[in-house]
Design an enzyme around this catalytic site. Structure first.
Site, mmCIF file in Angstrom:
data_model
loop_
_atom_site.group_PDB
_atom_site.id
_atom_site.type_symbol
_atom_site.label_atom_id
_atom_site.label_comp_id
_atom_site.label_asym_id
_atom_site.label_seq_id
_atom_site.Cartn_x
_atom_site.Cartn_y
_atom_site.Cartn_z
ATOM 1 N N GLY A 267 0.836 -1.203 0.000
ATOM 2 C CA GLY A 267 0.000 0.000 0.000
ATOM 3 C C GLY A 267 0.863 1.242 0.000
ATOM 4 O O GLY A 267 1.865 1.311 0.729
ATOM 5 N N SER B 208 -3.917 5.565 0.535
ATOM 6 C CA SER B 208 -4.784 5.441 1.711
ATOM 7 C C SER B 208 -4.621 4.077 2.385
ATOM 8 O O SER B 208 -4.945 3.924 3.563
ATOM 9 C CB SER B 208 -6.248 5.661 1.321
ATOM 10 N N GLU C 14 -11.099 -0.310 -3.931
ATOM 11 C CA GLU C 14 -10.187 0.276 -4.916
ATOM 12 C C GLU C 14 -10.776 0.248 -6.329
ATOM 13 O O GLU C 14 -10.048 0.288 -7.313
ATOM 14 C CB GLU C 14 -8.850 -0.480 -4.905
HETATM 15 C C1 SIN Z 1 -2.902 2.343 -2.132
HETATM 16 O O1 SIN Z 1 -3.080 2.987 -1.096
HETATM 17 O O2 SIN Z 1 -2.017 1.462 -2.186
HETATM 18 C C2 SIN Z 1 -3.719 2.558 -3.354
HETATM 19 C C3 SIN Z 1 -4.258 3.926 -3.528
HETATM 20 C C4 SIN Z 1 -5.242 4.347 -2.473
HETATM 21 O O3 SIN Z 1 -6.144 3.573 -2.126
HETATM 22 O O4 SIN Z 1 -5.147 5.481 -1.983
#
Ligand code: SIN
Length: 194
Positions: A25, A28, A99
């Site tokens: 990640g 977020s 997502e």
């Molecule tokens: C992530 O956080 O890895 C993907 C993008 C997001 O959900 O902000």
């Protein structure tokens, strides 16, 4: 490609017989951990740069006034720091919905802080998704973020929480911090090397 990626992601990987999967990640997923995990470790992936180039019509903006959230852009030599989670494969049933606005799962190699590696998955919103907004001056991105809000809350909260988490991880994401500086109304710090 349509912005809704749920069906694409479900068709992409067969998790049969697999007990756990590493997920990297970088947005977020670092600070909003609303899913169960078996293990959590700071990690880095190489060759990718974090950019506020993805539109958010469903979480941090609306179709009329989209917000901006991060995706990864291929960039030789770049390093992106984030948080890796070892999760049970069924967690992707939830994450694919979370997502869904343009993000596809890709395989990646992540490096943990002790130098060891693992193969895993990362959600990336590629240029060909309908919600992709692309490059813009960081001051303009900050202005767009300041004005946007959606069902998950103000877009500025996404940016500020991400910046705070990256600082806690010891990351120096010049792009994120420049946008944060613009948003907070301060003069951006001069940066030599992007
Ligand atoms: C992530 O956080 O890895 C993907 C993008 C997001 O959900 O902000």
């Amino acid at each position: 490609m349509t912005a809704n990626t749920i069906d694409h992601n479900r068709a992409r990987y067969n998790f049969e017989g697999i007990e756990s999967v590493w997920l990297f990640g970088y947005g977020s997923l670092i600070y909003k951990v609303d899913f169960p995990f078996l293990e959590q470790r700071p990690a880095t992936i190489r060759g990718w740069a974090r950019r506020f180039w993805q539109g958010s019509h469903d979480h941090r903006g609306t179709p009329e006034a989209p917000g901006r959230v991060v995706t990864l852009i291929e960039q030789p030599g770049a390093r992106c720091k984030g948080m890796a989670y070892r999760v049970s494969p069924n967690v992707f049933e939830y994450l694919d919905v979370r997502e869904k606005n343009g993000y596809l799962r890709f395989s990646t190699t992540m490096t943990f802080d002790d130098g060891s590696h693992a193969e895993g998955l990362v959600y990336i919103a590629t240029e060909d998704n309908e919600a992709f907004l692309g490059e813009a001056p960081e001051a303009d991105i900050a202005a767009q973020i300041a004005a946007a809000a959606g069902p998950s809350g103000p877009n500025s909260e996404y940016l500020l929480r991400l910046a705070e988490s990256l600082r806690a991880l010891g990351d120096d994401c010049v792009h994120t911090f420049a946008i944060e500086t613009h948003l907070l109304g301060n003069e951006p710090v001069a940066v030599k090397d992007r």
